[in-house]
Design a protein around this motif. Structure first.
Motif, PDB file in Angstrom:
ATOM      1  N   GLN A  11       0.830  -1.201   0.000  1.00 29.01           N
ATOM      2  CA  GLN A  11       0.000   0.000   0.000  1.00 29.01           C
ATOM      3  C   GLN A  11       0.865   1.251   0.000  1.00 29.01           C
ATOM      4  N   PRO A  12       0.340   2.340  -0.508  1.00 27.82           N
ATOM      5  CA  PRO A  12       1.087   3.605  -0.424  1.00 27.82           C
ATOM      6  C   PRO A  12       1.502   3.906   1.010  1.00 27.82           C
ATOM      7  N   GLY A  13       2.747   4.356   1.150  1.00 28.13           N
ATOM      8  CA  GLY A  13       3.305   4.606   2.473  1.00 28.13           C
ATOM      9  C   GLY A  13       4.005   3.414   3.069  1.00 28.13           C
ATOM     10  N   GLY A  14       3.867   2.269   2.447  1.00 28.56           N
ATOM     11  CA  GLY A  14       4.493   1.057   2.946  1.00 28.56           C
ATOM     12  C   GLY A  14       5.949   0.934   2.557  1.00 28.56           C
ATOM     13  N   SER A  15       6.546  -0.188   2.949  1.00 28.34           N
ATOM     14  CA  SER A  15       7.973  -0.413   2.711  1.00 28.34           C
ATOM     15  C   SER A  15       8.209  -1.794   2.113  1.00 28.34           C
ATOM     16  N   MET A  51      13.195   0.389   0.537  1.00 21.75           N
ATOM     17  CA  MET A  51      12.276   1.377  -0.034  1.00 21.75           C
ATOM     18  C   MET A  51      11.191   1.685   0.991  1.00 21.75           C
ATOM     19  N   ASN A  52      11.173   2.923   1.447  1.00 17.85           N
ATOM     20  CA  ASN A  52      10.189   3.362   2.441  1.00 17.85           C
ATOM     21  C   ASN A  52       9.266   4.405   1.840  1.00 17.85           C
ATOM     22  N   ASN A  53       8.136   4.612   2.485  1.00 18.14           N
ATOM     23  CA  ASN A  53       7.174   5.613   2.032  1.00 18.14           C
ATOM     24  C   ASN A  53       6.892   5.465   0.533  1.00 18.14           C
ATOM     25  N   LEU A  54       6.578   4.268   0.146  1.00 21.37           N
ATOM     26  CA  LEU A  54       6.371   3.996  -1.274  1.00 21.37           C
ATOM     27  C   LEU A  54       5.152   4.715  -1.820  1.00 21.37           C
TER      28      LEU A  54
END
Length: 121
Positions: A13-17, A83-86
Motif C-alpha cells: 500500500q502507499p506509504g508502505g515499505s 524502499m520506504n514511504n512507497l
C-alpha cells in the motif's frame, strides 16, 4: 557464470515499505559497483540508485532521495534496496545491474531478471 537474482518485490500500500535484494554469484561482488534500475509500463528504464564497491559512495535519482537506501553486504554477496514511504509512481519492475568496474560511472554489464513492485491501495 555471472548471475544476479532480484527478490523482495510484491504488492504494498502507499506509504508502505519493501526491501529488495540482489543476490550475486559467479564473481567477486566487492570488486564491482551495483546499480538498481526500474521500468514502469510504457516508460523507459531509469536508474534509481547505485553504490560503489570500495568507498560505498551512493547515488540516488531525485525522486527517491530520502525514501530509498541502497546498501551492500559483500560477505553475503548481496546488495539491498530499502524502499520506504512507497508511492504509486514507484510501481515498476526493479532490476539490479553489475557495473564493469568499482565505480558507478562505469557501464552496466550484467542484469538480473527483475522483480515486480506494485504500490496500490
Amino acid at each position: 557464470q555471472v548471475q544476479l537474482v532480484e527478490s523482495g518485490g510484491g504488492l504494498v500500500q502507499p506509504g508502505g515499505s519493501l526491501r529488495l535484494s540482489c543476490a550475486a554469484s559467479g564473481f567477486t561482488l566487492d570488486s564491482y559497483a551495483i546499480g538498481w534500475f526500474r521500468q514502469a509500463p510504457g516508460k523507459e528504464r531509469e536508474g534509481v540508485s547505485c553504490i560503489n564497491s570500495s568507498d560505498r559512495i551512493t547515488y540516488y535519482v531525485d525522486s527517491v532521495k530520502g525514501r530509498f537506501t541502497i546498501s551492500r553486504d559483500n560477505a553475503k554477496n548481496t546488495v539491498y534496496l530499502q524502499m520506504n514511504n512507497l508511492k504509486p509512481e514507484d510501481t515498476a519492475v526493479y532490476y539490479c545491474a553489475r557495473r564493469s568496474g568499482g565505480y558507478c560511472f562505469s557501464s552496466n554489464t550484467y542484469w538480473g531478471q527483475g522483480t515486480q513492485v506494485t504500490v496500490s491501495s
